[in-house]
Design a protein around this motif. Structure first.
Motif, PDB file in Angstrom:
ATOM      1  N   ALA A 117       0.811  -1.216   0.000  1.00  0.00           N
ATOM      2  CA  ALA A 117       0.000   0.000   0.000  1.00  0.00           C
ATOM      3  C   ALA A 117       0.847   1.270   0.000  1.00  0.00           C
ATOM      4  CB  ALA A 117      -0.961  -0.014   1.187  1.00  0.00           C
ATOM      5  N   PRO A 118       1.874   1.394   0.865  1.00  0.00           N
ATOM      6  CA  PRO A 118       2.684   2.624   0.840  1.00  0.00           C
ATOM      7  C   PRO A 118       3.399   2.840  -0.493  1.00  0.00           C
ATOM      8  CG  PRO A 118       3.022   1.420   2.890  1.00  0.00           C
ATOM      9  CD  PRO A 118       2.271   0.509   1.973  1.00  0.00           C
ATOM     10  N   VAL A 119       3.915   1.760  -1.090  1.00  0.00           N
ATOM     11  CA  VAL A 119       4.609   1.902  -2.368  1.00  0.00           C
ATOM     12  C   VAL A 119       3.657   2.398  -3.444  1.00  0.00           C
ATOM     13  CG1 VAL A 119       5.887   0.658  -4.162  1.00  0.00           C
ATOM     14  CG2 VAL A 119       6.246   0.092  -1.748  1.00  0.00           C
ATOM     15  N   ALA A 120       2.469   1.790  -3.527  1.00  0.00           N
ATOM     16  CA  ALA A 120       1.480   2.213  -4.522  1.00  0.00           C
ATOM     17  C   ALA A 120       1.060   3.655  -4.299  1.00  0.00           C
ATOM     18  CB  ALA A 120       0.263   1.289  -4.469  1.00  0.00           C
ATOM     19  N   PHE A 121       0.937   4.042  -3.029  1.00  0.00           N
ATOM     20  CA  PHE A 121       0.524   5.409  -2.725  1.00  0.00           C
ATOM     21  C   PHE A 121       1.570   6.418  -3.190  1.00  0.00           C
ATOM     22  CE2 PHE A 121       1.047   8.933   0.312  1.00  0.00           C
ATOM     23  CZ  PHE A 121      -0.116   9.625   0.034  1.00  0.00           C
ATOM     24  N   TRP A 122       2.840   6.176  -2.880  1.00  0.00           N
ATOM     25  CA  TRP A 122       3.880   7.132  -3.256  1.00  0.00           C
ATOM     26  C   TRP A 122       4.054   7.209  -4.768  1.00  0.00           C
ATOM     27  CZ3 TRP A 122       5.039  10.742  -0.130  1.00  0.00           C
ATOM     28  CH2 TRP A 122       5.052  10.523   1.248  1.00  0.00           C
ATOM     29  N   VAL A 123       3.935   6.089  -5.453  1.00  0.00           N
ATOM     30  CA  VAL A 123       4.036   6.107  -6.917  1.00  0.00           C
ATOM     31  C   VAL A 123       2.875   6.893  -7.522  1.00  0.00           C
ATOM     32  CG1 VAL A 123       3.958   4.673  -8.997  1.00  0.00           C
ATOM     33  CG2 VAL A 123       5.353   3.972  -7.039  1.00  0.00           C
ATOM     34  N   ALA A 124       1.662   6.636  -7.040  1.00  0.00           N
ATOM     35  CA  ALA A 124       0.496   7.344  -7.563  1.00  0.00           C
ATOM     36  C   ALA A 124       0.564   8.836  -7.253  1.00  0.00           C
ATOM     37  CB  ALA A 124      -0.781   6.737  -6.986  1.00  0.00           C
ATOM     38  N   SER A 125       1.006   9.187  -6.049  1.00  0.00           N
ATOM     39  CA  SER A 125       1.117  10.603  -5.681  1.00  0.00           C
ATOM     40  C   SER A 125       2.158  11.309  -6.542  1.00  0.00           C
ATOM     41  CB  SER A 125       1.485  10.726  -4.200  1.00  0.00           C
ATOM     42  OG  SER A 125       0.472  10.176  -3.388  1.00  0.00           O
ATOM     43  N   ALA A 126       3.275  10.627  -6.802  1.00  0.00           N
ATOM     44  CA  ALA A 126       4.288  11.214  -7.672  1.00  0.00           C
ATOM     45  C   ALA A 126       3.733  11.447  -9.072  1.00  0.00           C
ATOM     46  CB  ALA A 126       5.514  10.302  -7.735  1.00  0.00           C
ATOM     47  N   GLY A 127       2.890  10.515  -9.545  1.00  0.00           N
ATOM     48  CA  GLY A 127       2.274  10.697 -10.854  1.00  0.00           C
ATOM     49  C   GLY A 127       1.344  11.900 -10.891  1.00  0.00           C
ATOM     50  N   VAL A 128       0.559  12.078  -9.821  1.00  0.00           N
ATOM     51  CA  VAL A 128      -0.352  13.221  -9.778  1.00  0.00           C
ATOM     52  C   VAL A 128       0.425  14.535  -9.720  1.00  0.00           C
ATOM     53  CG1 VAL A 128      -2.151  14.362  -8.435  1.00  0.00           C
ATOM     54  CG2 VAL A 128      -2.198  11.891  -8.712  1.00  0.00           C
ATOM     55  N   LEU A 129       1.469  14.582  -8.888  1.00  0.00           N
ATOM     56  CA  LEU A 129       2.253  15.804  -8.762  1.00  0.00           C
ATOM     57  C   LEU A 129       3.065  16.094 -10.022  1.00  0.00           C
ATOM     58  CD1 LEU A 129       3.490  15.415  -5.074  1.00  0.00           C
ATOM     59  CD2 LEU A 129       1.649  16.881  -5.927  1.00  0.00           C
ATOM     60  N   SER A 130       3.340  15.068 -10.819  1.00  0.00           N
ATOM     61  CA  SER A 130       4.123  15.286 -12.031  1.00  0.00           C
ATOM     62  C   SER A 130       3.378  16.105 -13.080  1.00  0.00           C
ATOM     63  CB  SER A 130       4.547  13.945 -12.635  1.00  0.00           C
ATOM     64  OG  SER A 130       3.425  13.220 -13.123  1.00  0.00           O
ATOM     65  N   VAL A 131       2.050  16.171 -12.967  1.00  0.00           N
ATOM     66  CA  VAL A 131       1.305  16.970 -13.947  1.00  0.00           C
ATOM     67  C   VAL A 131       1.642  18.447 -13.819  1.00  0.00           C
ATOM     68  CG1 VAL A 131      -0.591  15.314 -13.971  1.00  0.00           C
ATOM     69  CG2 VAL A 131      -0.708  17.266 -12.430  1.00  0.00           C
ATOM     70  N   ILE A 132       2.161  18.852 -12.668  1.00  0.00           N
ATOM     71  CA  ILE A 132       2.548  20.252 -12.504  1.00  0.00           C
ATOM     72  C   ILE A 132       3.657  20.617 -13.483  1.00  0.00           C
ATOM     73  CG2 ILE A 132       3.513  21.927 -10.871  1.00  0.00           C
ATOM     74  CD1 ILE A 132       2.197  20.368  -8.632  1.00  0.00           C
ATOM     75  N   LEU A 133       4.561  19.662 -13.747  1.00  0.00           N
ATOM     76  CA  LEU A 133       5.688  19.926 -14.642  1.00  0.00           C
ATOM     77  C   LEU A 133       5.448  19.410 -16.050  1.00  0.00           C
ATOM     78  CD1 LEU A 133       8.637  18.969 -12.246  1.00  0.00           C
ATOM     79  CD2 LEU A 133       7.773  21.270 -12.766  1.00  0.00           C
ATOM     80  N   PHE A 134       4.806  18.242 -16.163  1.00  0.00           N
ATOM     81  CA  PHE A 134       4.722  17.584 -17.469  1.00  0.00           C
ATOM     82  C   PHE A 134       3.287  17.446 -17.983  1.00  0.00           C
ATOM     83  CE2 PHE A 134       8.240  15.678 -14.993  1.00  0.00           C
ATOM     84  CZ  PHE A 134       9.310  16.182 -15.729  1.00  0.00           C
ATOM     85  N   GLY A 135       2.320  17.900 -17.235  1.00  0.00           N
ATOM     86  CA  GLY A 135       0.938  17.720 -17.656  1.00  0.00           C
ATOM     87  C   GLY A 135       0.525  18.683 -18.748  1.00  0.00           C
ATOM     88  N   TYR A 136      -0.558  18.339 -19.427  1.00  0.00           N
ATOM     89  CA  TYR A 136      -1.128  19.242 -20.421  1.00  0.00           C
ATOM     90  C   TYR A 136      -2.633  19.366 -20.172  1.00  0.00           C
ATOM     91  CZ  TYR A 136      -2.970  15.249 -23.070  1.00  0.00           C
ATOM     92  OH  TYR A 136      -3.648  14.132 -23.452  1.00  0.00           O
ATOM     93  N   GLU A 137      -3.193  20.401 -20.721  1.00  0.00           N
ATOM     94  CA  GLU A 137      -4.564  20.790 -20.384  1.00  0.00           C
ATOM     95  C   GLU A 137      -5.576  20.150 -21.319  1.00  0.00           C
ATOM     96  OE1 GLU A 137      -6.994  24.968 -20.505  1.00  0.00           O
ATOM     97  OE2 GLU A 137      -5.084  24.975 -19.425  1.00  0.00           O
ATOM     98  N   VAL A 138      -6.661  19.661 -20.732  1.00  0.00           N
ATOM     99  CA  VAL A 138      -7.795  19.131 -21.479  1.00  0.00           C
ATOM    100  C   VAL A 138      -9.063  19.724 -20.877  1.00  0.00           C
ATOM    101  CG1 VAL A 138      -9.111  17.078 -22.115  1.00  0.00           C
ATOM    102  CG2 VAL A 138      -6.623  16.984 -22.064  1.00  0.00           C
ATOM    103  N   ASN A 139      -9.792  20.478 -21.687  1.00  0.00           N
ATOM    104  CA  ASN A 139     -11.043  21.113 -21.235  1.00  0.00           C
ATOM    105  C   ASN A 139     -10.847  21.953 -19.977  1.00  0.00           C
ATOM    106  OD1 ASN A 139     -12.472  19.881 -23.343  1.00  0.00           O
ATOM    107  ND2 ASN A 139     -12.889  18.058 -22.103  1.00  0.00           N
ATOM    108  N   GLY A 140      -9.747  22.665 -19.921  1.00  0.00           N
ATOM    109  CA  GLY A 140      -9.515  23.574 -18.812  1.00  0.00           C
ATOM    110  C   GLY A 140      -8.855  22.958 -17.599  1.00  0.00           C
ATOM    111  N   ASN A 141      -8.616  21.641 -17.597  1.00  0.00           N
ATOM    112  CA  ASN A 141      -7.986  20.971 -16.454  1.00  0.00           C
ATOM    113  C   ASN A 141      -6.639  20.384 -16.879  1.00  0.00           C
ATOM    114  OD1 ASN A 141     -10.283  21.491 -14.901  1.00  0.00           O
ATOM    115  ND2 ASN A 141     -11.238  19.569 -15.518  1.00  0.00           N
TER     116      ASN A 141
END
Length: 440
Positions: A117-141
């Motif tokens: 559970a902790p490993v999956a959580f940290w990997v998923a959280s890193a993915g969510v936070l990565s949108v700040i640097l590498f994400g792109y916008e779809v319909n305003g989000n």
């Protein structure tokens, strides 16, 4: 004492004994018997039925969703010089992958989920936070990432990771948490970390779903009621702030409250969605015969696919969808009621709040019960990441039905990985499952 008085005393004693006996069992009042039978049916039904009910409802929702994605997206695909089956084939392929993942996860032991559970959580959280640097916008989000031509939404994976992580945390801390502060910290950080990335990307709908998962986890972990009052006031304040800071949200909410807004602007989608539902009537205009999908209803194959279902298949089609979600909710509720582990209870409760809560928000948005928020309908709306993770979440709960069935006999693990204690040593609010006769 006179014989008459003795008779009276005997009568009083008999009445008292009868009252004492009635504490053990009292015939239900009119109408209460039905509720009792429903409760017994949900609580006492075989968990193997829940396993198959979860699998069947998820697969039927996925299959129905593929059919409606084809119907609602064909026009848009052709207008974009694509094949009419463009969206359908992508949805069907990713959905089949999700079904395989669902049955695979249903075979994974509960102790494996707790361990990773902790490993999956940290990997998923890193993915969510990565949108700040590498994400792109779809319909305003800005909550999407493009990796080698494959686009995905990390926040969908984070929903499942957060639900499992909260189950892991409250399971390990069971019986040691005291007061509101103990329940909030550090569990608030578990949901707050991915929520920060989602909020930064401007996805208010996904933020609401994270809030539902966290609220369910606190409730099934045994948090005091005062906490929900405080948290509700805080969430209302943050929600009001988010609405005020975004003009388009402000216009949607005020239009929803007053009914007075620009039908050619912010209320266009809501008005067209309601018109599509009204056009469908009882039986609908026929599968594939929707007029609203001709660019009248924006996101017809995504957030507003329920409106197309109502137009083409009428009230009967929409009720069929509601019944399938109800079956899924009852099956998960049975797992909740039968679980003897805080990890199982909190994890299942979080997934239940996510899937059923998100369905309620989406359907409420389309029917006008809620303002336009912007969340997809689980299993049905177009979106590969959402579909795969919803099916995976069902697979996790299916695996917990196997664990709970086995808990009546044979050794099993505690939330901290140790041997299962006897009934007399069960900590906190973990109680052994009682039979129907014992409950009566």
């Amino acid at each position: 004492m006179s014989p008459r008085g003795g008779s009276k005393s005997s009568t009083v004693s008999a009445v008292r004994r009868a009252d004492e006996d009635s504490d053990r069992y009292r015939p239900p009042a009119a109408g209460a018997g039905i509720l009792r039978r429903i409760w017994d049916w949900v609580h006492d039904g075989p968990l193997v039925h829940s396993y198959y009910a979860l699998a069947a409802s998820a697969i039927l929702l996925f299959a129905f969703g593929c059919m409606m994605v084809l119907s609602s997206s064909a026009v848009e695909s052709i207008s974009a010089d694509r094949s009419a089956f463009y969206y359908f084939t992508r949805q069907a392929f990713l959905g089949l992958f999700g079904v395989v993942a669902m049955f695979t996860l249903s075979l994974v032991p509960s102790r494996v989920y707790r361990r990773f559970a902790p490993v999956a959580f940290w990997v998923a959280s890193a993915g969510v936070l990565s949108v700040i640097l590498f994400g792109y916008e779809v319909n305003g989000n800005q909550n999407w990432i493009n990796l080698g031509g494959f686009t995905f939404q990390p926040s969908e994976a984070a929903k499942l990771a957060v639900a499992i992580m909260l189950g892991w945390y409250f399971g390990r801390r069971e019986g040691t948490i005291r007061g509101i502060k103990g329940f909030l910290w550090p569990s608030l950080a578990i949901v707050g970390l991915p929520l920060a990335g989602v909020a930064w990307g401007g996805d208010a709908g996904t933020a609401i779903i994270f809030g539902l998962i966290y609220a369910a986890a606190l409730y099934f972990a045994g948090a005091p009621r005062l906490l929900f009052v405080v948290a509700g006031l805080g969430a209302a304040a943050l929600g009001a702030l988010a609405v005020v800071m975004a003009p388009h949200r402000m216009e949607r909410v005020t239009g929803w409250i007053t009914g007075d807004c620009d039908v050619a602007g912010s209320c266009w989608q809501a008005q067209q969605g309601m018109a599509a539902l009204a056009t469908g009537g009882w039986w609908g205009v026929g599968l594939g015969q929707s007029r609203s999908k001709y660019n009248y209803v924006p996101e017809a194959h995504n957030d507003y696919i329920f409106a197309i279902i109502g137009e083409e298949l009428g009230l009967i089609g929409t009720v069929f969808i509601l019944v399938l979600f109800a079956v899924m909710a009852v099956a998960m509720a049975r797992v909740l009621l039968r679980s003897t582990s805080t990890f199982e209870r909190v994890t299942t409760g979080g997934i239940l709040a996510w899937l059923i809560g998100q369905a309620f928000v989406n359907i409420g948005m389309v029917t006008g019960v809620l303002p336009v928020i912007g969340v997809p309908l689980p299993f049905i709306s177009y979106g590969g990441t959402s579909l795969i993770m919803c099916l995976a979440a069902v697979g996790v709960v299916m695996s917990l039905t196997r664990v709970t069935r086995d808990s009546s006999g044979g050794p099993r693990s505690r939330d901290d990985g140790g041997p299962n204690p006897g009934h007399d040593d069960l900590p906190g609010n973990v109680h052994p499952l009682r039979s129907r006769e014992e409950r009566i």
